[in-house]
Design an enzyme around this catalytic site. Structure first.
Site, PDB file in Angstrom:
ATOM      1  N   CYS A  68       0.436 -28.461  12.691  1.00 56.68           N
ATOM      2  CA  CYS A  68      -0.146 -28.290  14.021  1.00 56.68           C
ATOM      3  C   CYS A  68       0.599 -29.224  14.969  1.00 56.68           C
ATOM      4  CB  CYS A  68      -1.655 -28.518  14.017  1.00 56.68           C
ATOM      5  SG  CYS A  68      -2.177 -30.182  13.533  1.00 56.68           S
TER       6      CYS A  68
ATOM      7  N   ASN B  35      -1.289 -33.295  13.942  1.00 53.23           N
ATOM      8  CA  ASN B  35      -1.613 -33.572  12.535  1.00 53.23           C
ATOM      9  C   ASN B  35      -2.837 -34.490  12.391  1.00 53.23           C
ATOM     10  OD1 ASN B  35      -0.030 -35.049   9.578  1.00 53.23           O
ATOM     11  ND2 ASN B  35      -1.271 -33.241   9.686  1.00 53.23           N
TER      12      ASN B  35
ATOM     13  N   CYS C 184      -6.117 -32.928  13.722  1.00 50.01           N
ATOM     14  CA  CYS C 184      -7.291 -32.034  13.780  1.00 50.01           C
ATOM     15  C   CYS C 184      -7.157 -30.833  12.848  1.00 50.01           C
ATOM     16  CB  CYS C 184      -7.525 -31.539  15.213  1.00 50.01           C
ATOM     17  SG  CYS C 184      -7.921 -32.846  16.381  1.00 50.01           S
ATOM     18  N   ARG C 185      -6.267 -29.888  13.193  1.00 45.55           N
ATOM     19  CA  ARG C 185      -6.242 -28.605  12.485  1.00 45.55           C
ATOM     20  C   ARG C 185      -5.505 -28.656  11.145  1.00 45.55           C
ATOM     21  NH1 ARG C 185      -3.664 -25.477  17.347  1.00 45.55           N
ATOM     22  NH2 ARG C 185      -2.838 -27.590  17.596  1.00 45.55           N
ATOM     23  N   SER C 186      -4.248 -29.148  11.150  1.00 43.74           N
ATOM     24  CA  SER C 186      -3.486 -29.068   9.883  1.00 43.74           C
ATOM     25  C   SER C 186      -4.037 -29.984   8.792  1.00 43.74           C
ATOM     26  CB  SER C 186      -1.979 -29.272  10.107  1.00 43.74           C
ATOM     27  OG  SER C 186      -1.683 -30.550  10.598  1.00 43.74           O
TER      28      SER C 186
ATOM     29  N   ASP D  61      -6.609 -24.976  19.515  1.00 42.28           N
ATOM     30  CA  ASP D  61      -6.549 -26.441  19.543  1.00 42.28           C
ATOM     31  C   ASP D  61      -7.919 -26.986  19.971  1.00 42.28           C
ATOM     32  OD1 ASP D  61      -6.113 -29.100  20.063  1.00 42.28           O
ATOM     33  OD2 ASP D  61      -4.228 -28.775  21.141  1.00 42.28           O
TER      34      ASP D  61
HETATM   35  P1  4NP Z   1      -4.035 -30.962  16.334  1.00 43.89           P
HETATM   36  O1  4NP Z   1      -4.846 -31.367  17.662  1.00 43.89           O
HETATM   37  O2  4NP Z   1      -2.684 -30.434  16.766  1.00 43.89           O
HETATM   38  O3  4NP Z   1      -4.889 -29.897  15.724  1.00 43.89           O
HETATM   39  O4  4NP Z   1      -3.932 -32.219  15.489  1.00 43.89           O
HETATM   40  C1  4NP Z   1      -4.320 -32.201  18.653  1.00 43.89           C
HETATM   41  C2  4NP Z   1      -4.274 -33.561  18.434  1.00 43.89           C
HETATM   42  C3  4NP Z   1      -3.783 -34.398  19.430  1.00 43.89           C
HETATM   43  C4  4NP Z   1      -3.363 -33.855  20.630  1.00 43.89           C
HETATM   44  C5  4NP Z   1      -3.417 -32.499  20.833  1.00 43.89           C
HETATM   45  C6  4NP Z   1      -3.877 -31.669  19.844  1.00 43.89           C
HETATM   46  N1  4NP Z   1      -2.896 -34.719  21.643  1.00 43.89           N
HETATM   47  O5  4NP Z   1      -2.565 -34.217  22.732  1.00 43.89           O
HETATM   48  O6  4NP Z   1      -2.820 -35.946  21.436  1.00 43.89           O
END
Ligand code: 4NP
Length: 159
Positions: free
Chosen positions: A9, A12, A14-16, A126
């Site tokens: 993602c 790294n 939240c989703r992955s 997201d």
């Molecule tokens: P992820 O979510 O890609 O599912 O881990 C996010 C985590 C952090 C951010 C965006 C999405 N950020 O902008 O810091």
């Protein structure tokens, strides 16, 4: 030889990592922990070394999945050589992966939700800037796609 799966993602956190945790849980339940290696990474470096987001951990823990030991890392070109499946959570992640892929003819990153055609969507949304319900949607989609992915692995690899 083990089949290797990398979930990707943006951050790294939240989703992955949730996909890593859910898929590992499923693989362990099926007694295939020795046959399938699982990791996750983010295309961005903002959160390298961090634990998964508390909201993501809480949603996963309610489903019996402990992600507390996981730490964020960034994707790297050699991931394409290491992993048999490199699976992006959304189209942006996929484009970022394609941009660092050393040999697109041999290595072909894909979208995780291609293994859950019944979901009717291709992106795991997201959840970072949204409310807690976003994480439940993420976990539901990940559970569906994990089952489809395991089916695909069983069809294509002698385990
Ligand atoms: P992820 O979510 O890609 O599912 O881990 C996010 C985590 C952090 C951010 C965006 C999405 N950020 O902008 O810091």
């Amino acid at each position: 030889m083990a089949v290797r799966v990398l979930f990707v993602c943006l951050g790294n956190i939240c989703r992955s990592p949730a996909a890593e945790g859910v898929f590992r849980h499923l693989v362990e339940q099926e007694g295939l922990a020795g046959e399938i290696e699982i990791d996750s990474a983010g295309t961005a470096s903002y959160h390298v070394g961090e634990s998964p987001d508390q909201r993501s951990q809480a949603s996963a823990l309610r489903r019996g999945i402990d992600m507390s030991h996981q730490r964020a890392r960034q994707t790297k070109p050699s991931d394409f050589e290491t992993f048999d499946y490199v699976l992006a959570m959304d189209e942006d992640n996929l484009r970022n992966l394609q941009a660092i892929c050393p040999d697109p003819k041999t290595h072909n990153p894909g979208l995780f939700l291609s293994f859950a055609p019944q979901a009717g969507r291709m992106d795991v949304p997201d959840p970072y800037y949204g409310g807690p319900n976003g994480f439940e949607i993420v976990l539901d989609l990940i559970e569906d796609a994990s089952k489809g992915l395991l089916k695909d692995i069983k069809e294509h690899h002698p385990l």
